[in-house]
Design a protein around this motif. Structure first.
Motif, PDB file in Angstrom:
ATOM      1  N   THR A  83       0.809  -1.215   0.000  1.00  8.36           N
ATOM      2  CA  THR A  83       0.000   0.000   0.000  1.00  8.36           C
ATOM      3  C   THR A  83       0.840   1.261   0.000  1.00  8.36           C
ATOM      4  OG1 THR A  83      -1.774   1.155   1.198  1.00  8.36           O
ATOM      5  CG2 THR A  83      -0.128   0.006   2.533  1.00  8.36           C
ATOM      6  N   ARG A  90      -3.204   0.960   8.266  1.00  4.72           N
ATOM      7  CA  ARG A  90      -4.068  -0.050   7.658  1.00  4.72           C
ATOM      8  C   ARG A  90      -4.198  -1.269   8.565  1.00  4.72           C
ATOM      9  NH1 ARG A  90      -6.907  -1.035   4.794  1.00  4.72           N
ATOM     10  NH2 ARG A  90      -6.356  -1.912   2.776  1.00  4.72           N
ATOM     11  N   TYR A 119       0.723  -6.139   5.855  1.00  2.00           N
ATOM     12  CA  TYR A 119       0.607  -4.866   5.132  1.00  2.00           C
ATOM     13  C   TYR A 119       2.010  -4.283   4.982  1.00  2.00           C
ATOM     14  CZ  TYR A 119      -4.471  -4.722   5.663  1.00  2.00           C
ATOM     15  OH  TYR A 119      -5.813  -4.993   5.592  1.00  2.00           O
TER      16      TYR A 119
END
Length: 650
Positions: A83, A90, A119
């Motif tokens: 990301t 997140r 993540y």
């Protein structure tokens, strides 16, 4: 009496002395500072272990990675998201000690199924080292000076994870929406052997043709704020306050898109200069058209492509990647398509409604539970049952239910089971499946004035209004119907249901008094007029003009997306382009409507309607009124090629 007062006085004097002494002692015992230096909160018991690692890439750059592992777990699959939106945030929906509450709502099914969740910040953003390039082109494209991309970074990350997370079973799946979907697709270009399954959700695939940055060459102006936020800082970017809350006025006063961006201080941002320097579909954009790149080699990872049918940001990537792979002969077992009744990235939220539309079920929860999780389990958990995943799972937005067509699109102009049917624009605002026969009624016309562009949603267009942004594609179009610069055509009420399943193709024969022009076409389902008011709290759909497919085409690219050219003034010319995919049944009593206009502002920048080399840099004097004509004469007929298919009887 005197003796009594004397004793009382002595008593109170003693009390006062005692109070003063006690007060002095109390003051000495009070802390000088109520903020302790080393306060430690009690450790909270958790059902997970969170690790933060700086994973090294092949060039030595280290990427910030959050790994969340069910406590005591072993032989577990890994679910990875890469990301640009802050991996730490997140992976921290709440401070709960329960993994299912600490991670995002969309992760709940995977937590329940015993997944390790990862993540990672892409290079250059938030906790990761290195330089940041916006959706970087492939390293070998000639347009990426960093020498690294999201293909190599995904490969190196997966390689590290399977070697350094002992709780895993060595199998990895990737998932992500929007920019995160882009990183999934990039990983598929040269996947690590441990990558066993993938789900790109509304991925950014071709930013010029129809995803975030442009649509058929028309620039999407809200991206100015996005570029500023993404590229002004390594972490959360800069926000420049607006003068007013109506971006219709703000952008109109600024003039061109580049003038607005400069007022935000963006002339020093490299990616903004890239945008301005590449207004056409040149080698820069073509080099990163992932739908074309991914089909150049066999797909080795089973992939589920997801997209909302009313995705206001990335409407191109999913369907074109799926169709390109399908055309290349990719087996259905490797190439799946899901299209739900959703706005952009709604799959990560509840799916019971979209704006005024309410569905029979929570459509996103149903997809995650019944389709996505079994699909991932099949490839990531040895011994899991076969998922029997449909090749296509798509919502019928007119009849409010899911469908599993064997072929999608079911209807098109060439190569589909059913050939599409031309719906002609006719005189007096009509639509007909019969070609025009009136030799006298040649065209309808309107004056497009750049000083008074047609808004894409009701004003004020407040940039802080996230709801208005997410739902504008289902907004009742009566707010512009009747404007002198919007042409409206509609059928009589349908006597029988009519189902569309595929890509409506616009065949507009049009002329302009200028030398450049934009053409906006909307396909609309007009609800019947009712005299009965709606139930308490329900939307009044009487006469509602529900758009089911909307898009824009920049006229200068009529003959070539790479090499724009001026339009010959006052000459009827064909403009052919596809509208977004639909799977919609028009019910009896409804009408089919088509609207045509030349502006959709301030979502798209204004076309000056006078050919200039670069519309980003158009000057105030370049903007001019133009008379636009839509032709519907014999032999010069405009029509929408509709993907009409037989209606299945219940």
């Amino acid at each position: 009496m005197t003796l009594h007062l004397s004793r009382t006085s002595r008593f109170f004097a003693a009390v006062c002395l005692g109070v003063l002494a006690t007060s002095a002692i109390a003051q000495k015992s009070l802390p000088a500072d109520d903020l302790p230096k080393d306060f430690k909160a009690p450790e909270q018991a958790t059902d997970f272990v969170k690790r933060v690692e700086m994973i090294p890439m092949r060039d030595g750059t280290k990427l910030y990675t959050v790994i969340v592992i069910p406590r005591g777990g072993h032989d577990l699959p890994i679910l990875l998201t890469r990301t640009c939106y802050n991996a730490a945030a997140r992976a921290a929906r709440s401070k709960s000690g329960k993994m299912i509450e600490a991670l995002p709502m969309s992760d709940e099914i995977f937590v329940e199924a015993g997944y390790i969740r990862v993540y990672q910040d892409v290079r250059g953003k938030y906790g990761s080292e290195g330089v940041y390039l916006m959706t970087p082109p492939p390293a070998n494209s000639g347009y990426n000076p960093s020498g690294a991309d999201d293909t190599t970074d995904a490969y190196d990350t997966i390689d590290w994870l399977v070697k350094n997370v002992p709780e895993s079973n060595g199998r990895v799946g990737m998932i992500g929406s929007s920019y995160e979907g882009f990183t999934v697709v990039m990983a598929l270009l040269h996947p690590h052997p441990a990558l066993k399954v993938a789900a790109p959700e509304s991925p950014m695939v071709d930013g010029w043709m129809g995803d975030d940055w442009f649509h058929y060459g028309a620039f999407r102006q809200p991206n100015i704020d996005y570029v500023l936020g993404q590229t002004s800082k390594r972490g959360e970017g800069v926000h420049v306050p607006r003068e007013g809350k109506d971006d219709y006025t703000n952008f109109l006063h600024a003039g061109s898109a580049d003038a607005f961006a400069k007022a935000e201080g963006m002339e020093t941002l490299p990616f903004w200069r890239v945008m301005v320097d590449h207004p056409a579909y040149d080698g820069y954009w073509q080099s990163q058209a992932l739908d074309k790149l991914i089909a150049k080699q066999p797909l080795t990872v089973p992939t589920m492509w997801e997209q909302g049918l009313w995705d206001q940001e990335d409407m191109w990537g999913t369907i074109h990647s799926y169709r390109t792979l399908k055309a290349a002969g990719t087996p259905d077992a490797m190439n799946h398509l899901v299209m739900g009744p959703w706005f952009h990235s709604q799959i990560n939220r509840e799916g019971r409604a979209l704006g005024p539309l309410t569905w029979a079920t929570d459509t996103t929860a149903q997809w995650r539970r019944d389709v996505l999780l079994p699909f991932f389990n099949q490839y990531l958990k040895p011994g899991a049952p076969a998922a029997d995943t449909p090749s296509v799972w798509i919502y019928n937005t007119g009849e409010d239910h899911w469908e599993k067509p064997k072929v999608f699109p079911a209807s098109c102009e060439e190569g589909c089971p059913v050939k599409s049917r031309p719906l002609y624009l006719t005189a007096k605002g009509g639509l007909s499946f019969n070609s025009p026969a009136d030799a006298n009624a040649k065209y309808d016309e309107y004056v497009s004035d750049p000083a008074k562009p047609v808004p894409y949603r009701p004003r004020p267009v407040d940039p802080a209004d996230g709801t208005g942004w997410r739902t504008w594609l289902v907004t009742d179009q009566r707010f512009v119907d009747g404007r002198p610069d919007v042409l409206t055509y509609e059928t009589e009420p349908l006597k029988e249901a009519m189902k569309l399943s595929g890509e409506p193709m616009v065949h507009l024969l049009a002329s302009t008094s200028g030398t450049d022009s934009d053409w906006v076409v909307k396909l609309i389902d007009v609800q019947p007029n009712k005299g009965v008011p709606p139930s308490m709290g329900m939307t009044d759909f009487s006469g509602y003009e529900l758009p089911i497919a909307t898009d824009i085409f920049r006229g200068r690219y009529r003959t070539s997306f790479e090499h724009p050219e001026a339009i010959k003034a006052d000459e009827p010319l064909p403009y052919v382009f596809g509208l977004p995919m639909v799977n919609h049944t028009f019910l009896p009593g409804h009408r089919i409507m088509v609207q045509v206009q030349s502006t959709l502002f301030p979502l798209y920048d204004r076309n000056p309607q006078k050919f200039v080399p670069n519309i980003f840099e158009a000057k105030p004097e370049d903007y001019q009124k133009a008379t636009e004509r839509v032709w519907h004469a014999m032999g010069q007929a405009s029509y929408i090629s509709l993907p009409v298919v037989p209606v299945e009887k219940p």
